[in-house]
Structures are given as structure tokens and as C-alpha cells.
Design a protein around this motif. Structure first.
Motif, PDB file in Angstrom:
ATOM      1  N   GLY A  57      15.874 105.964  13.770  1.00 11.80           N
ATOM      2  CA  GLY A  57      15.988 104.966  12.708  1.00 11.80           C
ATOM      3  C   GLY A  57      16.293 105.531  11.345  1.00 11.80           C
ATOM      4  N   ALA A  58      16.959 106.672  11.276  1.00 10.51           N
ATOM      5  CA  ALA A  58      17.277 107.284   9.988  1.00 10.51           C
ATOM      6  C   ALA A  58      18.373 106.503   9.278  1.00 10.51           C
ATOM      7  CB  ALA A  58      17.717 108.732  10.190  1.00 10.51           C
ATOM      8  N   HIS A  59      18.349 106.543   7.939  1.00 10.77           N
ATOM      9  CA  HIS A  59      19.417 105.957   7.132  1.00 10.77           C
ATOM     10  C   HIS A  59      20.724 106.697   7.449  1.00 10.77           C
ATOM     11  CE1 HIS A  59      21.880 105.401   3.462  1.00 10.77           C
ATOM     12  NE2 HIS A  59      21.267 104.230   3.382  1.00 10.77           N
ATOM     13  N   PRO A  60      21.880 106.005   7.402  1.00  8.59           N
ATOM     14  CA  PRO A  60      23.152 106.679   7.705  1.00  8.59           C
ATOM     15  C   PRO A  60      23.392 107.946   6.899  1.00  8.59           C
ATOM     16  CG  PRO A  60      23.490 104.317   7.626  1.00  8.59           C
ATOM     17  CD  PRO A  60      22.068 104.542   7.204  1.00  8.59           C
ATOM     18  N   GLY A  61      22.994 107.943   5.631  1.00 10.94           N
ATOM     19  CA  GLY A  61      23.164 109.147   4.818  1.00 10.94           C
ATOM     20  C   GLY A  61      22.299 110.292   5.307  1.00 10.94           C
ATOM     21  N   VAL A  62      21.044 109.989   5.671  1.00 19.48           N
ATOM     22  CA  VAL A  62      20.145 111.018   6.204  1.00 19.48           C
ATOM     23  C   VAL A  62      20.644 111.503   7.556  1.00 19.48           C
ATOM     24  CG1 VAL A  62      17.788 111.497   6.969  1.00 19.48           C
ATOM     25  CG2 VAL A  62      18.177 110.079   4.944  1.00 19.48           C
ATOM     26  N   ALA A  63      21.129 110.581   8.378  1.00 21.35           N
ATOM     27  CA  ALA A  63      21.650 110.960   9.694  1.00 21.35           C
ATOM     28  C   ALA A  63      22.834 111.919   9.554  1.00 21.35           C
ATOM     29  CB  ALA A  63      22.064 109.715  10.474  1.00 21.35           C
ATOM     30  N   ALA A  64      23.709 111.640   8.608  1.00 23.99           N
ATOM     31  CA  ALA A  64      24.850 112.526   8.381  1.00 23.99           C
ATOM     32  C   ALA A  64      24.407 113.892   7.886  1.00 23.99           C
ATOM     33  CB  ALA A  64      25.816 111.888   7.381  1.00 23.99           C
ATOM     34  N   GLY A 108      24.512 114.604  16.912  1.00 24.77           N
ATOM     35  CA  GLY A 108      23.330 114.789  16.072  1.00 24.77           C
ATOM     36  C   GLY A 108      23.041 113.597  15.174  1.00 24.77           C
ATOM     37  N   ALA A 109      24.072 113.122  14.480  1.00 19.99           N
ATOM     38  CA  ALA A 109      23.884 111.982  13.580  1.00 19.99           C
ATOM     39  C   ALA A 109      23.495 110.728  14.361  1.00 19.99           C
ATOM     40  CB  ALA A 109      25.164 111.737  12.779  1.00 19.99           C
ATOM     41  N   LEU A 110      24.091 110.549  15.545  1.00 21.47           N
ATOM     42  CA  LEU A 110      23.779 109.371  16.358  1.00 21.47           C
ATOM     43  C   LEU A 110      22.327 109.394  16.821  1.00 21.47           C
ATOM     44  CD1 LEU A 110      25.687 107.043  17.176  1.00 21.47           C
ATOM     45  CD2 LEU A 110      25.877 108.123  19.418  1.00 21.47           C
ATOM     46  N   HIS A 111      21.814 110.569  17.179  1.00 22.89           N
ATOM     47  CA  HIS A 111      20.413 110.695  17.583  1.00 22.89           C
ATOM     48  C   HIS A 111      19.481 110.323  16.429  1.00 22.89           C
ATOM     49  CE1 HIS A 111      16.657 112.250  19.070  1.00 22.89           C
ATOM     50  NE2 HIS A 111      16.662 113.283  18.237  1.00 22.89           N
ATOM     51  N   LEU A 112      19.772 110.815  15.249  1.00 24.60           N
ATOM     52  CA  LEU A 112      18.926 110.522  14.098  1.00 24.60           C
ATOM     53  C   LEU A 112      18.951 109.041  13.741  1.00 24.60           C
ATOM     54  CD1 LEU A 112      19.842 113.636  11.942  1.00 24.60           C
ATOM     55  CD2 LEU A 112      17.511 113.000  12.590  1.00 24.60           C
ATOM     56  N   GLU A 113      20.129 108.444  13.813  1.00 23.60           N
ATOM     57  CA  GLU A 113      20.271 107.052  13.385  1.00 23.60           C
ATOM     58  C   GLU A 113      19.765 106.063  14.437  1.00 23.60           C
ATOM     59  OE1 GLU A 113      23.844 104.115  11.716  1.00 23.60           O
ATOM     60  OE2 GLU A 113      24.053 106.301  11.598  1.00 23.60           O
ATOM     61  N   ASP A 114      20.141 106.268  15.700  1.00 25.76           N
ATOM     62  CA  ASP A 114      19.792 105.297  16.744  1.00 25.76           C
ATOM     63  C   ASP A 114      18.403 105.511  17.317  1.00 25.76           C
ATOM     64  OD1 ASP A 114      22.290 104.322  16.326  1.00 25.76           O
ATOM     65  OD2 ASP A 114      23.091 104.790  18.303  1.00 25.76           O
ATOM     66  N   ASP A 115      18.010 106.763  17.528  1.00 26.11           N
ATOM     67  CA  ASP A 115      16.729 107.041  18.181  1.00 26.11           C
ATOM     68  C   ASP A 115      15.568 107.113  17.201  1.00 26.11           C
ATOM     69  OD1 ASP A 115      17.943 107.211  20.708  1.00 26.11           O
ATOM     70  OD2 ASP A 115      18.474 109.306  20.379  1.00 26.11           O
ATOM     71  N   PHE A 132      35.863 121.784   7.503  1.00 24.81           N
ATOM     72  CA  PHE A 132      35.685 120.659   6.577  1.00 24.81           C
ATOM     73  C   PHE A 132      36.224 119.359   7.164  1.00 24.81           C
ATOM     74  CE2 PHE A 132      37.564 118.072   3.139  1.00 24.81           C
ATOM     75  CZ  PHE A 132      36.434 117.812   2.383  1.00 24.81           C
ATOM     76  N   VAL A 133      37.440 119.403   7.675  1.00 25.01           N
ATOM     77  CA  VAL A 133      38.058 118.184   8.215  1.00 25.01           C
ATOM     78  C   VAL A 133      37.335 117.727   9.478  1.00 25.01           C
ATOM     79  CG1 VAL A 133      40.171 117.207   9.196  1.00 25.01           C
ATOM     80  CG2 VAL A 133      40.298 118.679   7.185  1.00 25.01           C
ATOM     81  N   PHE A 134      37.000 118.681  10.363  1.00 28.69           N
ATOM     82  CA  PHE A 134      36.332 118.298  11.611  1.00 28.69           C
ATOM     83  C   PHE A 134      34.959 117.697  11.332  1.00 28.69           C
ATOM     84  CE2 PHE A 134      34.101 119.066  15.651  1.00 28.69           C
ATOM     85  CZ  PHE A 134      34.995 118.460  16.514  1.00 28.69           C
ATOM     86  N   ALA A 135      34.201 118.287  10.410  1.00 25.58           N
ATOM     87  CA  ALA A 135      32.887 117.737  10.075  1.00 25.58           C
ATOM     88  C   ALA A 135      33.007 116.363   9.427  1.00 25.58           C
ATOM     89  CB  ALA A 135      32.148 118.691   9.135  1.00 25.58           C
ATOM     90  N   GLY A 136      34.057 116.177   8.615  1.00 27.85           N
ATOM     91  CA  GLY A 136      34.264 114.869   8.011  1.00 27.85           C
ATOM     92  C   GLY A 136      34.484 113.785   9.051  1.00 27.85           C
ATOM     93  N   TRP A 137      35.134 114.157  10.151  1.00 31.37           N
ATOM     94  CA  TRP A 137      35.316 113.199  11.245  1.00 31.37           C
ATOM     95  C   TRP A 137      34.000 112.927  11.970  1.00 31.37           C
ATOM     96  CZ3 TRP A 137      36.123 109.946  15.011  1.00 31.37           C
ATOM     97  CH2 TRP A 137      35.778 110.259  16.315  1.00 31.37           C
ATOM     98  N   VAL A 138      33.252 113.996  12.306  1.00 29.98           N
ATOM     99  CA  VAL A 138      32.096 113.803  13.177  1.00 29.98           C
ATOM    100  C   VAL A 138      30.987 112.996  12.518  1.00 29.98           C
ATOM    101  CG1 VAL A 138      32.585 115.885  14.514  1.00 29.98           C
ATOM    102  CG2 VAL A 138      31.008 116.023  12.584  1.00 29.98           C
ATOM    103  N   VAL A 139      30.833 113.113  11.189  1.00 27.40           N
ATOM    104  CA  VAL A 139      29.748 112.353  10.557  1.00 27.40           C
ATOM    105  C   VAL A 139      30.061 110.858  10.501  1.00 27.40           C
ATOM    106  CG1 VAL A 139      28.976 114.310   9.169  1.00 27.40           C
ATOM    107  CG2 VAL A 139      30.640 112.706   8.207  1.00 27.40           C
TER     108      VAL A 139
END
Length: 388
Positions: free
Chosen positions: A243-250, A234-241, A18-25
Motif C-alpha cells: 500500500g505504498a504511495h506511488p512516489g514511495v514505491a518508485a 519492486g515498485a509493484l510489490h511496494l504499491e500493491d502488496d 537512466f532511460v531504462f529506470a525511467g521506464w520501469v518506475v
């Protein structure tokens, strides 16, 4: 064995995820906050890896001296507090320094938790390792899901304060049954063809067994590489490459964590039906196909589906490899294989950062598919050891 201590230990596995995932997103937001490039972010993540690896080599001694349960409780508290540090960084260098501390707490907790889990598995003589790792994945799914809800409306600082508060509360509540009841030492097992009894924990590895344990550690490394990569990139790929919304990327890591959790909860039944070798080979092939889709799909939804398939494939590879190492050489084998495995989990993301700068992030992510296929090949090549 009493149920309360086992439930409390499961709660610590869930807290870890839980804590590690909270950091990575929140990595995309903290990357923007610090102005870090892909390479400097990779170096900062390497500091997290360095802190974890260094303390992993020391945590075993602490567990032997103070007991794995006490070390687990202390490290859970330290990890919960250290997750507050990354939002305070205003440069890539400062981020690397605080991630060194966060990584030290994370690595120590991982070793202490697995040491305690080994004692549980040996005490009850049931293959519970997938269930413990399922709790980690479930915690990661919840942490990533919460991050997806808060990423668009809340800055990293209050979000991670919330995580730290939850972490300390869970640590206080779960520590009480562990300290009160503890976990019994595993009972001696009779050795076939020998009238004497011997503790599995004290079984010594001969040269052949050591080689097999190292091979199983390589399987764990290949698969944990994928888990660490999706967590951090993963989230960075969705958001930067894409164009996903930050919530969708997370939510990308949440999809991965969800299918991994489902796969691990069904891990015992799968092992009973297919056996270790087929489970490892099928999982590696599935993860390889899923990650190719996740890295190269031109749409957000195609990538999310690829991440989900990857999680299903990787679900049981790490726990099965660790369990097999333990069957061959007891906790000593588990320690060797776990060290290699967590090396992949922690060193993979910085490698992706370097490859992303040399090529592109989608191209770098295909390395997860390659290593998943390698894990399947290793499992097939060593299939005869499953019948020893």
C-alpha cells in the motif's frame, strides 16, 4: 588514451541506466492503463526480453562491420526514441508489441556498450569494468529518483517524452568525442613461457576454459536476474502488496540503484582487498539475506532496507564475473558470459509474473534470494580457478 572518449562512453552507460529506470518506475501506471493482469504483464515483459535477445545475437556482427562506437551511438538514439512507445499502448497485446521494439534497442545498446568497454579495459590494462557499470547504476538511480518525484503528479506520457529528449541530447553531445578520437585497439600481451605475442582478443577457448566461462555466465545470470526483477517488480510489490504511495514505491528501485552504485564505485578497492572469490561469495550471501527481507518484510521501510542491502550485495557480481571471463578467454569469453547474464536480466521479470499468479508476488520475489545464494555457491565451488 585520451580521457574524452572514455568519459563519453561512461555517459552512454549512464544514459542506458537512466532511460531504462525511467521506464520501469512507470510500469504500475502503464499496467493500470492497459488493464493487464500479472500474467499478461509478464508476457508483455517477455516480449521486451525477446526483442533484446534476438538483437543481441545480431549486434556483434554490426559491431564488427561498423565498429562498436557507431553502433553504440545509433542504438542509444533508437532506445531514447522507443521509450516513447509504451504509454501509447491501450492493451496488453499492444504493450507487448511496443516492448518488443524497446527491448531490441535496449539489448543492442547493451552489447555495443560492453564491446566498446572491453576495448577500453584491454587498452588501458586497468579493471575499469565496475566503473562503467557504476555509471549504469548511477543513471538508473537518477532515472528512478526522477520517476519517484514525477509519479504522483505526472502521467507516463509527458514523463517519458522528457526522458527521450534528455536521451537524444546526451547522445548528440557524447557522440562527438567518440567519433573524433575513437578508442584504440588493445595492445598485444606477451604470453608467459612464450617469446611471441598474442592478442587477448584472439585467444581461443579450449574445452575446460569454455566450461569455466559458462559457469561465470551462470553467476552473471543469477545476479542479473535479481537486478531485472527489482527493476520491473519492486515498485509493484511496494504499491500493491504494502500500500505504498506511488512516489514511495518508485523510490524502491532508487534505493536499490543507490547502494549498487556505491558498491560498484568501490569495486576496484574491494577486489584488491578481498580478491574475486571472496567478493563474489560475500556479495551473493549479502544479496540473498537482503532480498529475503525485501520480499517478506511486512512494512514499507523494511522492504526498502532489504532492497538497499540487495543492491549492495549484487553490485559487483556481474562485472566481476564478466571481467573474470575476459581474463580466461578475452572478449570471446566476455561475449558468452554477457549473453547469459543479460538473459537473466531480461528473462527474470517475466518468470516473476508467472510465479506471482501461481503463488504471490512476495513469494515469487524470494527466488532472487535463492539465485543469489546459488551464485555464491558457484563462486566458492570454482574458487581454484582464481589462482590459475
Amino acid at each position: 588514451m585520451r580521457s574524452n572518449p572514455r568519459t563519453a562512453l561512461t555517459a552512454f552507460f549512464a544514459l542506458d541506466g537512466f532511460v531504462f529506470a525511467g521506464w520501469v518506475v512507470r510500469i504500475p501506471a502503464i499496467k493500470e492503463q492497459t488493464g493487464a493482469s500479472a500474467t499478461s504483464l509478464g508476457l508483455a515483459l517477455l516480449c521486451l526480453s525477446a526483442g533484446a535477445v534476438v538483437t543481441m545475437t545480431l549486434t556483434g556482427r554490426l559491431c564488427r562491420r561498423f565498429g562498436s562506437l557507431r553502433v553504440t551511438i545509433a542504438c542509444a538514439a533508437l532506445m531514447s526514441l522507443s521509450v516513447l512507445l509504451p504509454p501509447l499502448a491501450r492493451s496488453a497485446t499492444a504493450l507487448g508489441i511496443v516492448l518488443l521494439l524497446f527491448g531490441a534497442a535496449y539489448g543492442s545498446l547493451s552489447v555495443a556498450l560492453n564491446s566498446a568497454a572491453v576495448n577500453v579495459v584491454l587498452a588501458v590494462r586497468r579493471p575499469l569494468m565496475p566503473a562503467f557499470h557504476a555509471a549504469y547504476s548511477l543513471g538508473g538511480m537518477v532515472g528512478a529518483g526522477l520517476g519517484a518525484l514525477l509519479a504522483g503528479s505526472l502521467s507516463p506520457t509527458p514523463h517519458l517524452i522528457l526522458l527521450a529528449t534528455i536521451g537524444i541530447a546526451v547522445t548528440v553531445v557524447a557522440a562527438r568525442p567518440l567519433l573524433r578520437h575513437g578508442i584504440p585497439d588493445p595492445t598485444p600481451e606477451p604470453v608467459a613461457g612464450n617469446g611471441t605475442a598474442q592478442r587477448t582478443a584472439h585467444r581461443r577457448m579450449d574445452r575446460r576454459t569454455r566450461r569455466l566461462v559458462l559457469v561465470l555466465g551462470l553467476i552473471a545470470l543469477c545476479t542479473a536476474y535479481g537486478e531485472g526483477t527489482l527493476a520491473d517488480w519492486g515498485a509493484l510489490h511496494l504499491e500493491d502488496d504494502l500500500g505504498a504511495h506511488p512516489g514511495v514505491a518508485a523510490a524502491g528501485y532508487s534505493c536499490f540503484a543507490l547502494t549498487m552504485t556505491i558498491g560498484r564505485f568501490s569495486g576496484t578497492a574491494l577486489l584488491e582487498r578481498l580478491g574475486r572469490t571472496r567478493t563474489l561469495v560475500a556479495g551473493g550471501v549479502t544479496a540473498s539475506v537482503g532480498m529475503l527481507a525485501g520480499a517478506l518484510a511486512p512494512t514499507v521501510w523494511g522492504t526498502l532496507l532489504g532492497f538497499a542491502v540487495t543492491g549492495l550485495g549484487l553490485a559487483n557480481l556481474f562485472p566481476v564475473a564478466i571481467e573474470r571471463a575476459g581474463a580466461l578467454a578475452g572478449p570471446n569469453g566476455i561475449a558468452v558470459a554477457s549473453t547469459l547474464g543479460y538473459g537473466g536480466l531480461l528473462l527474470g521479470p517475466p518468470a516473476i509474473g508467472f510465479m506471482a499468479d501461481w503463488f504471490t508476488l512476495p513469494s515469487a520475489l524470494t527466488s532472487v534470494a535463492v539465485l543469489s545464494a546459488v551464485a555464491a555457491l558457484i563462486a566458492y565451488a570454482t574458487r581454484s580457478t582464481d589462482r590459475d
